[in-house]
Each structure stands twice: as C-alpha cells, then as structure tokens.
Design a protein around this motif. Sequence first.
Motif, mmCIF file in Angstrom:
data_model
loop_
_atom_site.group_PDB
_atom_site.id
_atom_site.type_symbol
_atom_site.label_atom_id
_atom_site.label_comp_id
_atom_site.label_asym_id
_atom_site.label_seq_id
_atom_site.Cartn_x
_atom_site.Cartn_y
_atom_site.Cartn_z
ATOM 1 N N PHE A 93 0.824 -1.213 0.000
ATOM 2 C CA PHE A 93 0.000 0.000 0.000
ATOM 3 C C PHE A 93 0.857 1.261 0.000
ATOM 4 N N ASP A 94 2.026 1.214 0.634
ATOM 5 C CA ASP A 94 2.938 2.356 0.545
ATOM 6 C C ASP A 94 3.350 2.594 -0.907
ATOM 7 N N ALA A 95 3.639 1.499 -1.620
ATOM 8 C CA ALA A 95 4.050 1.618 -3.025
ATOM 9 C C ALA A 95 2.901 2.135 -3.890
ATOM 10 N N ILE A 96 1.688 1.652 -3.632
ATOM 11 C CA ILE A 96 0.524 2.102 -4.405
ATOM 12 C C ILE A 96 0.246 3.580 -4.136
ATOM 13 N N ARG A 97 0.315 3.961 -2.863
ATOM 14 C CA ARG A 97 0.076 5.362 -2.485
ATOM 15 C C ARG A 97 1.088 6.286 -3.162
ATOM 16 N N ASN A 98 2.342 5.910 -3.099
ATOM 17 C CA ASN A 98 3.387 6.738 -3.709
ATOM 18 C C ASN A 98 3.215 6.817 -5.221
ATOM 19 N N ALA A 99 2.848 5.704 -5.838
ATOM 20 C CA ALA A 99 2.694 5.684 -7.293
ATOM 21 C C ALA A 99 1.545 6.585 -7.740
ATOM 22 N N ILE A 100 0.406 6.477 -7.080
ATOM 23 C CA ILE A 100 -0.747 7.302 -7.473
ATOM 24 C C ILE A 100 -0.460 8.774 -7.204
ATOM 25 N N ASN A 101 0.113 9.058 -6.041
ATOM 26 C CA ASN A 101 0.415 10.456 -5.708
ATOM 27 C C ASN A 101 1.497 11.046 -6.604
ATOM 28 N N SER A 102 2.289 10.172 -7.242
ATOM 29 C CA SER A 102 3.349 10.640 -8.142
ATOM 30 C C SER A 102 2.895 10.705 -9.590
ATOM 31 N N GLY A 103 1.609 10.410 -9.831
ATOM 32 C CA GLY A 103 1.081 10.573 -11.178
ATOM 33 C C GLY A 103 0.832 9.296 -11.956
ATOM 34 N N ALA A 104 0.765 8.142 -11.276
ATOM 35 C CA ALA A 104 0.465 6.891 -11.970
ATOM 36 C C ALA A 104 -0.897 6.991 -12.646
ATOM 37 N N SER A 105 -1.090 6.195 -13.682
ATOM 38 C CA SER A 105 -2.295 6.291 -14.512
ATOM 39 C C SER A 105 -3.539 5.748 -13.822
ATOM 40 N N ARG A 106 -4.677 6.072 -14.408
ATOM 41 C CA ARG A 106 -5.950 5.532 -13.928
ATOM 42 C C ARG A 106 -5.971 4.014 -14.061
ATOM 43 N N ASP A 107 -5.375 3.497 -15.157
ATOM 44 C CA ASP A 107 -5.302 2.046 -15.335
ATOM 45 C C ASP A 107 -4.524 1.399 -14.196
ATOM 46 N N TYR A 108 -3.422 2.019 -13.817
ATOM 47 C CA TYR A 108 -2.632 1.479 -12.702
ATOM 48 C C TYR A 108 -3.483 1.422 -11.435
ATOM 49 N N ALA A 109 -4.136 2.522 -11.107
ATOM 50 C CA ALA A 109 -4.950 2.559 -9.890
ATOM 51 C C ALA A 109 -6.032 1.475 -9.923
#
Length: 443
Positions: A93-109
């Motif tokens: 969840f730390d990795a997911i949080r950082n990825a989304i907050n850093s601009g990861a795509s909607r597909d990733y989320a």
Amino acid sequence: MKVLKFGGTSMANADSIRQVGTIIKSDPASRFVVVSAPGKREKADTKVTDLLYACFEKKQKTGACDDALAVVEKRFADIVSDLKIKLDLRGEFDAIRNAINSGASRDYAGSRGEYLSALVCAAFLGLEFIDAALIIKFSSSGKFEAELTNETAAKRLAASKGAVIPGFYGAMPDGSIKTFSRGGSDVTGSIIARAAGVSVYENWTDVDGFMTCDPRIVPDAALIDMLTYKELRELSHMGANILHSDSIFPVRKSDIPIHIRNTFNPGAKGTLIVPTKKYLAGAFFRNTRTVTGIAGRKDFIAIHMEKSMMNSEVGFARKVLSVLEEHNVSIEHMPSGIDTLSVIVDGTAVSDETLASTVSHMGTVCEPDNIEVVRDIALVAVVGHGMNRKKGTAAKVFSALYRAGVNIRMIDQGSSELNIIVGVENKDYETAIKALYEELKEM
C-alpha cells in the motif's frame, strides 16, 4: 488440468475466499487461478475497483489519494485478518500510495484490486503468485498482443506447479499498466487457459449460469445448459453480462470449452460454452431448442436518413461510415431500404455534443433529404442456432410483440440466421422480453 477464474463476489470477503479455497482443493485438476478484485459484500457496498478509481480521482482533485486509499487498505486488512494468514500488505500500500500520488495512470490505480486480491489468494492457498504485468502484453499504443502474450505466458506457466494470477490487466513495453475493459478478468482467464493448454476454463461467478432471459424480468427463466461461442457473443453483447463477450477469443484458438459455475452453489450444473464449429459438426449435443436465449439492452439512439435514389448512389454507405469513424462513433446495426438508411448507436457511449456534431457532419457529407434522431430505443435479440432450421420463428417473434402491444421500430437479422434483433421503445422493453419468452420458451 484446469484454469479457474473467480469473480468479484467470490473474492468479496474472507468467507467467500474460503469457499474458493474449498472448490480449488476439491479438484486435483485445478492448477492456475485467476482472480478479480473484491466485489460488493452487500447491495449497498462499493466494489474495490471503484474505490481505487476514486483514489485516482481524489489525487487529481486534491493532489493526494491518502484518505481514499485508506478505505481500500482497511478492506484488505480485514480480509487478511479474517483469513488468519501471515501477509503484511503495508509495503504494497505504501508503493501504491506513492505511485498514485506521483502521477500513476488511472489504469494502474484500477488494476491494484486484482493485484492485491491475487496476493491474498496465493498466500491463503499456498500457491505461487505471478504478476499479470509480466505475462500479459500490450503494445505501446495499448493494443493487446495476443501471440506475444501466449508465448510469454506459456513459458512462465510451464515452470509453475500452480499459481494465482491477477485478472484485468497487463503491461505495455515500458512497464506501464494497461487494463482491459471492465469485466476483463474473464479475458485474462481465457488467455491463461490458452497459454496453459488446459482441457477446460472454469469461470466461477455468483449465478448458476446463463438463463434463457433476464430472471429479473422473467423469474422462471430456465438455465441454458450449453451455448456455442457465437451464441455467447450475441447474448453477452446484448446484455447477458455473466461473461465478458471478448473472453472467447483466446480459447477459441485452441477450442477450449468455458464452464460457467456458481461459487456459492458448486453442485449446480452450470452452463458449458463450446466451440461453434465442433457443436455444428456434432461433437457436442444439447436439447435441440430453436431459441437458445433472449437478451437486450436499453438506451440506443437511431439516426434515420432518407434520400431519393439512395440505392443508386455509389458509396453512400461508405460516406456514412467514414463520418462515424471520424467522430469515433461505433455502430450496432445499420438496417436499410431502397431510399432509407438507419444507424443504431449506443446512447450510453455517445455524448450529446458528439452526437450533434456527427449528425451535422453526416448531413453535410451525405446530403440526405431528411435526417432524424430517435432516442430511447431498446434492442432485443432472439438468439439460437436452431432458428435457421425452424420455419416460422420470425413470425412468432413479430406476432408475440403485436399481441403485447409493442411497436417495432427496427428489424435486423444476421446473415447466419443466428439472431433476430428488434428495436422497441425503452418503455416497452420489459413487456417485449416477457412476451417473447412466453411465445418462444417451448421452441
């Protein structure tokens, strides 16, 4: 050897996952498992995939997804705790949080629900976890690479004694996550079934199988024991949403049957979906019904055009199709007459602005004498291989609708005589379904 895919309701909570485990462990042929993200636990609940899309939207609006993601984290923490397995997801969840907050795509989320669900299921079952991003391949333009995927997945699966794979997503050449359309875990299951070379692909859901029509409209609708690939495509596309309509394409290359089963009623026979050519050649036998099923959807839009001497104007249909292509509008049907042509489009997929610009452009390019837009059209499909051998099926369809007081706005029949599709007004949709079922249920 089998591939088993479990849907969102099967992964919704610890109790349902325990039931999944019982099903897998009871069948020695079970080898590879594909899972969806946790679905609704009750009617008012929210699917995890929708919670993850909300995380992406929250980041877009506020710059951070932390509060929204905390809801997802608690959902998985509760499942892990209830299953009593040793699995710490905090780093994930730390990795997911950082990825989304850093601009990861909607597909990733959106894909992280399946990813986490597979981690949980693998830990619970004691199976290997294989990330779909490593074996499901998309091109840089986002097109699914079927043959590359099959080659990559087959090699990886051959090295595994048993594994859990997340559904719904894969990766592009740069490693970025790309998802299928909603319901795409069914497609992943089919891809894995082909790559593993299994004898059957079992798709486990929360219903006993495909019904002859929507049981919410006709409560006594019967279970369909067998469908062909083509019948599945027709019924799924027209609203029978038990299985993603694209899921047959990977298994079709190897003629692998799909067996729809109910996680919560594993003793039910289910619906077997078989290769069309083999069925027509007599390799599979079922009750020789004329009509296999009835399905439909509401909220279509019809664009009607009239033009004198249309039939003698070379290229008229091409002009219509070129306008639709330019505005990125796909069509469902295009019935025509000597001086008329209608285009049926999905009203839920076309904005008012796009529709208006498309119709205006069509008027300029095609120069019809008259052009009219009709909304709130429902399409109802009567499907079955037996219809091409039985006289009077179409007459029964139209007579049933006439007696029920339903006005038919459009008629279309496929060249293979596999289906008869009628367009009716939205308000007559349920009446049409009931009337057709009563008329055709004994055929």
